[in-house]
Design a protein around this motif. Structure first.
Motif, PDB file in Angstrom:
ATOM      1  N   PRO A  21      34.010  -2.606  -6.288  1.00  0.00           N
ATOM      2  CA  PRO A  21      34.799  -1.447  -6.738  1.00  0.00           C
ATOM      3  C   PRO A  21      34.330  -0.875  -8.072  1.00  0.00           C
ATOM      4  O   PRO A  21      34.263   0.353  -8.244  1.00  0.00           O
ATOM      5  CB  PRO A  21      36.219  -2.008  -6.834  1.00  0.00           C
ATOM      6  N   ALA A  22      33.969  -1.733  -9.015  1.00  0.00           N
ATOM      7  CA  ALA A  22      33.473  -1.257 -10.315  1.00  0.00           C
ATOM      8  C   ALA A  22      32.137  -0.547 -10.137  1.00  0.00           C
ATOM      9  O   ALA A  22      31.874   0.483 -10.784  1.00  0.00           O
ATOM     10  CB  ALA A  22      33.330  -2.422 -11.284  1.00  0.00           C
ATOM     11  N   LEU A  23      31.292  -1.074  -9.262  1.00  0.00           N
ATOM     12  CA  LEU A  23      30.011  -0.415  -8.969  1.00  0.00           C
ATOM     13  C   LEU A  23      30.252   0.998  -8.452  1.00  0.00           C
ATOM     14  O   LEU A  23      29.607   1.956  -8.898  1.00  0.00           O
ATOM     15  CB  LEU A  23      29.234  -1.231  -7.928  1.00  0.00           C
ATOM     16  N   ARG A  24      31.203   1.133  -7.537  1.00  0.00           N
ATOM     17  CA  ARG A  24      31.454   2.438  -6.920  1.00  0.00           C
ATOM     18  C   ARG A  24      32.089   3.416  -7.906  1.00  0.00           C
ATOM     19  O   ARG A  24      31.913   4.631  -7.766  1.00  0.00           O
ATOM     20  CB  ARG A  24      32.312   2.266  -5.674  1.00  0.00           C
ATOM     21  N   ARG A  25      32.811   2.897  -8.895  1.00  0.00           N
ATOM     22  CA  ARG A  25      33.331   3.792  -9.934  1.00  0.00           C
ATOM     23  C   ARG A  25      32.211   4.314 -10.820  1.00  0.00           C
ATOM     24  O   ARG A  25      32.295   5.421 -11.344  1.00  0.00           O
ATOM     25  CB  ARG A  25      34.385   3.075 -10.777  1.00  0.00           C
ATOM     26  N   SER A  26      31.158   3.519 -10.969  1.00  0.00           N
ATOM     27  CA  SER A  26      30.034   3.946 -11.816  1.00  0.00           C
ATOM     28  C   SER A  26      29.051   4.832 -11.065  1.00  0.00           C
ATOM     29  O   SER A  26      28.239   5.523 -11.681  1.00  0.00           O
ATOM     30  CB  SER A  26      29.310   2.729 -12.395  1.00  0.00           C
ATOM     31  N   LEU A  27      29.105   4.806  -9.718  1.00  0.00           N
ATOM     32  CA  LEU A  27      28.297   5.678  -8.874  1.00  0.00           C
ATOM     33  C   LEU A  27      29.256   6.468  -7.989  1.00  0.00           C
ATOM     34  O   LEU A  27      29.518   6.109  -6.849  1.00  0.00           O
ATOM     35  CB  LEU A  27      27.317   4.884  -8.001  1.00  0.00           C
ATOM     36  N   ALA A  28      29.767   7.552  -8.534  1.00  0.00           N
ATOM     37  CA  ALA A  28      30.817   8.316  -7.845  1.00  0.00           C
ATOM     38  C   ALA A  28      30.203   9.231  -6.789  1.00  0.00           C
ATOM     39  O   ALA A  28      29.092   9.724  -6.933  1.00  0.00           O
ATOM     40  CB  ALA A  28      31.611   9.130  -8.853  1.00  0.00           C
ATOM     41  N   ASN A  83      34.230   9.195 -15.737  1.00  0.00           N
ATOM     42  CA  ASN A  83      32.983   9.164 -16.505  1.00  0.00           C
ATOM     43  C   ASN A  83      31.935   8.231 -15.898  1.00  0.00           C
ATOM     44  O   ASN A  83      31.443   7.307 -16.553  1.00  0.00           O
ATOM     45  CB  ASN A  83      33.267   8.756 -17.956  1.00  0.00           C
ATOM     46  N   PRO A  84      31.559   8.457 -14.636  1.00  0.00           N
ATOM     47  CA  PRO A  84      30.565   7.597 -13.998  1.00  0.00           C
ATOM     48  C   PRO A  84      29.172   7.817 -14.583  1.00  0.00           C
ATOM     49  O   PRO A  84      28.904   8.850 -15.206  1.00  0.00           O
ATOM     50  CB  PRO A  84      30.604   8.052 -12.532  1.00  0.00           C
ATOM     51  N   LYS A  85      28.304   6.855 -14.346  1.00  0.00           N
ATOM     52  CA  LYS A  85      26.928   6.981 -14.828  1.00  0.00           C
ATOM     53  C   LYS A  85      26.063   7.782 -13.859  1.00  0.00           C
ATOM     54  O   LYS A  85      25.057   8.364 -14.250  1.00  0.00           O
ATOM     55  CB  LYS A  85      26.338   5.593 -15.037  1.00  0.00           C
ATOM     56  N   VAL A  86      26.479   7.796 -12.582  1.00  0.00           N
ATOM     57  CA  VAL A  86      25.696   8.467 -11.541  1.00  0.00           C
ATOM     58  C   VAL A  86      26.643   9.263 -10.641  1.00  0.00           C
ATOM     59  O   VAL A  86      27.710   8.770 -10.270  1.00  0.00           O
ATOM     60  CB  VAL A  86      24.913   7.445 -10.680  1.00  0.00           C
ATOM     61  N   ILE A  87      26.242  10.492 -10.296  1.00  0.00           N
ATOM     62  CA  ILE A  87      26.931  11.291  -9.286  1.00  0.00           C
ATOM     63  C   ILE A  87      26.034  11.355  -8.052  1.00  0.00           C
ATOM     64  O   ILE A  87      24.868  11.763  -8.140  1.00  0.00           O
ATOM     65  CB  ILE A  87      27.215  12.721  -9.777  1.00  0.00           C
ATOM     66  N   LEU A  88      26.578  10.953  -6.911  1.00  0.00           N
ATOM     67  CA  LEU A  88      25.891  11.061  -5.633  1.00  0.00           C
ATOM     68  C   LEU A  88      26.574  12.171  -4.836  1.00  0.00           C
ATOM     69  O   LEU A  88      27.770  12.075  -4.557  1.00  0.00           O
ATOM     70  CB  LEU A  88      25.967   9.745  -4.862  1.00  0.00           C
ATOM     71  N   ALA A  89      25.839  13.203  -4.489  1.00  0.00           N
ATOM     72  CA  ALA A  89      26.420  14.343  -3.768  1.00  0.00           C
ATOM     73  C   ALA A  89      25.718  14.479  -2.418  1.00  0.00           C
ATOM     74  O   ALA A  89      24.528  14.791  -2.360  1.00  0.00           O
ATOM     75  CB  ALA A  89      26.273  15.620  -4.588  1.00  0.00           C
ATOM     76  N   ASP A  90      26.463  14.225  -1.340  1.00  0.00           N
ATOM     77  CA  ASP A  90      25.896  14.254   0.011  1.00  0.00           C
ATOM     78  C   ASP A  90      26.213  15.596   0.668  1.00  0.00           C
ATOM     79  O   ASP A  90      27.338  15.847   1.085  1.00  0.00           O
ATOM     80  CB  ASP A  90      26.467  13.103   0.833  1.00  0.00           C
ATOM     81  N   GLU A  91      25.220  16.478   0.726  1.00  0.00           N
ATOM     82  CA  GLU A  91      25.368  17.830   1.268  1.00  0.00           C
ATOM     83  C   GLU A  91      26.581  18.542   0.646  1.00  0.00           C
ATOM     84  O   GLU A  91      27.454  19.054   1.375  1.00  0.00           O
ATOM     85  CB  GLU A  91      25.512  17.787   2.802  1.00  0.00           C
ATOM     86  N   PRO A  92      26.659  18.624  -0.674  1.00  0.00           N
ATOM     87  CA  PRO A  92      27.860  19.187  -1.312  1.00  0.00           C
ATOM     88  C   PRO A  92      28.050  20.674  -1.083  1.00  0.00           C
ATOM     89  O   PRO A  92      29.146  21.191  -1.318  1.00  0.00           O
ATOM     90  CB  PRO A  92      27.626  18.898  -2.802  1.00  0.00           C
ATOM     91  N   THR A  93      26.994  21.365  -0.617  1.00  0.00           N
ATOM     92  CA  THR A  93      27.107  22.813  -0.396  1.00  0.00           C
ATOM     93  C   THR A  93      27.051  23.169   1.080  1.00  0.00           C
ATOM     94  O   THR A  93      26.977  24.340   1.433  1.00  0.00           O
ATOM     95  CB  THR A  93      25.984  23.561  -1.138  1.00  0.00           C
ATOM     96  N   GLY A  94      27.109  22.158   1.953  1.00  0.00           N
ATOM     97  CA  GLY A  94      26.899  22.391   3.378  1.00  0.00           C
ATOM     98  C   GLY A  94      27.888  23.334   4.021  1.00  0.00           C
ATOM     99  O   GLY A  94      27.553  24.033   4.981  1.00  0.00           O
ATOM    100  N   ASN A  95      29.134  23.383   3.516  1.00  0.00           N
ATOM    101  CA  ASN A  95      30.168  24.229   4.115  1.00  0.00           C
ATOM    102  C   ASN A  95      30.493  25.457   3.271  1.00  0.00           C
ATOM    103  O   ASN A  95      31.527  26.099   3.493  1.00  0.00           O
ATOM    104  CB  ASN A  95      31.457  23.411   4.315  1.00  0.00           C
ATOM    105  N   LEU A  96      29.616  25.788   2.326  1.00  0.00           N
ATOM    106  CA  LEU A  96      29.923  26.858   1.372  1.00  0.00           C
ATOM    107  C   LEU A  96      29.036  28.076   1.577  1.00  0.00           C
ATOM    108  O   LEU A  96      27.906  27.975   2.057  1.00  0.00           O
ATOM    109  CB  LEU A  96      29.752  26.344  -0.059  1.00  0.00           C
ATOM    110  N   LYS A 129      23.810  13.976 -19.627  1.00  0.00           N
ATOM    111  CA  LYS A 129      23.180  12.654 -19.485  1.00  0.00           C
ATOM    112  C   LYS A 129      23.666  11.850 -18.287  1.00  0.00           C
ATOM    113  O   LYS A 129      23.418  10.644 -18.191  1.00  0.00           O
ATOM    114  CB  LYS A 129      23.336  11.811 -20.752  1.00  0.00           C
ATOM    115  N   THR A 130      24.360  12.501 -17.349  1.00  0.00           N
ATOM    116  CA  THR A 130      24.751  11.824 -16.112  1.00  0.00           C
ATOM    117  C   THR A 130      23.637  11.977 -15.084  1.00  0.00           C
ATOM    118  O   THR A 130      23.133  13.081 -14.868  1.00  0.00           O
ATOM    119  CB  THR A 130      26.051  12.418 -15.549  1.00  0.00           C
ATOM    120  N   THR A 131      23.244  10.896 -14.455  1.00  0.00           N
ATOM    121  CA  THR A 131      22.252  10.957 -13.380  1.00  0.00           C
ATOM    122  C   THR A 131      22.895  11.607 -12.160  1.00  0.00           C
ATOM    123  O   THR A 131      24.011  11.259 -11.779  1.00  0.00           O
ATOM    124  CB  THR A 131      21.767   9.540 -13.017  1.00  0.00           C
TER     125      THR A 131
END
Length: 227
Positions: free
Chosen positions: A75-82, A155-168, A187-189
């Motif tokens: 869970p802590a890992l997933r909070r740091s990689l949102a 305030n995660p260290k990494v943002i993972l966006a999976d097709e964030p614009t696919g429906n826009l 400075k966020t990855t």
């Protein structure tokens, strides 16, 4: 620092999602993951969040081997990689503010601090007047902004966006990528999986291209296709 070292992933139906994939992503980078459907982009993101485990190879995040971390630390890992999703994954019976604050609530953040953080992040994504709205009252672009707000509120260290614009629509899609770039400049990855050729070409960030579970191109300041 994120390191994939000869990472493979096979599923129980013998499908190979990734085949000995290796790359490194430095802290603060902005990276586009591109490639056709089934190339392995979503598998990379699920592996980073330990939603699935590799069949082989090593994944390291900030000197931690993901294969070795105990379940209680996931869970802590997933909070740091949102994660930001194409379909938003918002709760329709909760307001915008409640959706954003849910992860803080689960993490045990005090109510007053939680409310302050939610207000702050709503302002950051340009939705300061929409906190009491429900998802059904928002446009697609606004819904994705809520998804981003929910991802960055802790305030995660990494943002993972999976097709964030696919429906826009194109304008909303550009605004979302611009917002993700602004977050990256703090400075966020940011790692974005996308099929959007126009946006990749406009932003000209690092591109990791996957095909049949293998990396076929890794280039900085790149366009969607070689020219």
């Amino acid at each position: 620092m994120i390191v994939f070292e000869k990472v493979s992933k096979q599923f129980s139906d013998s499908t190979t999602a990734l085949d000995r994939v290796s790359f490194q992503i430095k802290t603060g980078e902005f990276v586009f993951l591109i490639g056709p459907s089934g190339a392995g982009k979503t598998s990379v993101m699920k592996l980073l969040r330990r939603e699935i485990s590799p069949s082989g190879g090593t994944i390291i995040i900030e000197d931690k081997n993901l294969n070795a971390i105990p379940k209680k630390d996931i869970p802590a890992l997933r909070r740091s990689l949102a994660m930001c999703y194409q379909d938003f994954k918002l709760l329709n019976d909760r307001t915008v503010a409640e959706n954003i604050g849910l992860s803080l609530e689960i993490a045990g953040v005090a109510e007053e601090k939680k409310n302050d953080l939610v207000k702050e992040v709503l302002k950051k994504v340009g939705l300061e007047k929409k906190g009491n709205f429900f998802p059904v009252q928002l446009s697609g672009g606004e819904l994705q902004r809520v998804g981003i707000a929910r991802a960055i509120v802790a305030n995660p260290k990494v943002i993972l966006a999976d097709e964030p614009t696919g429906n826009l629509d194109p304008e909303a899609a550009f605004d979302i990528l611009k917002l993700l770039k602004e977050i990256n400049l703090a400075k966020t990855t940011v790692i974005v999986a996308t099929h959007n050729v126009e946006l990749v070409n406009k932003f000209k960030e690092r591109v990791i291209e996957l095909k049949h579970g293998q990396i076929i191109r890794d280039a900085k300041k790149a366009k969607y296709a070689n020219e």
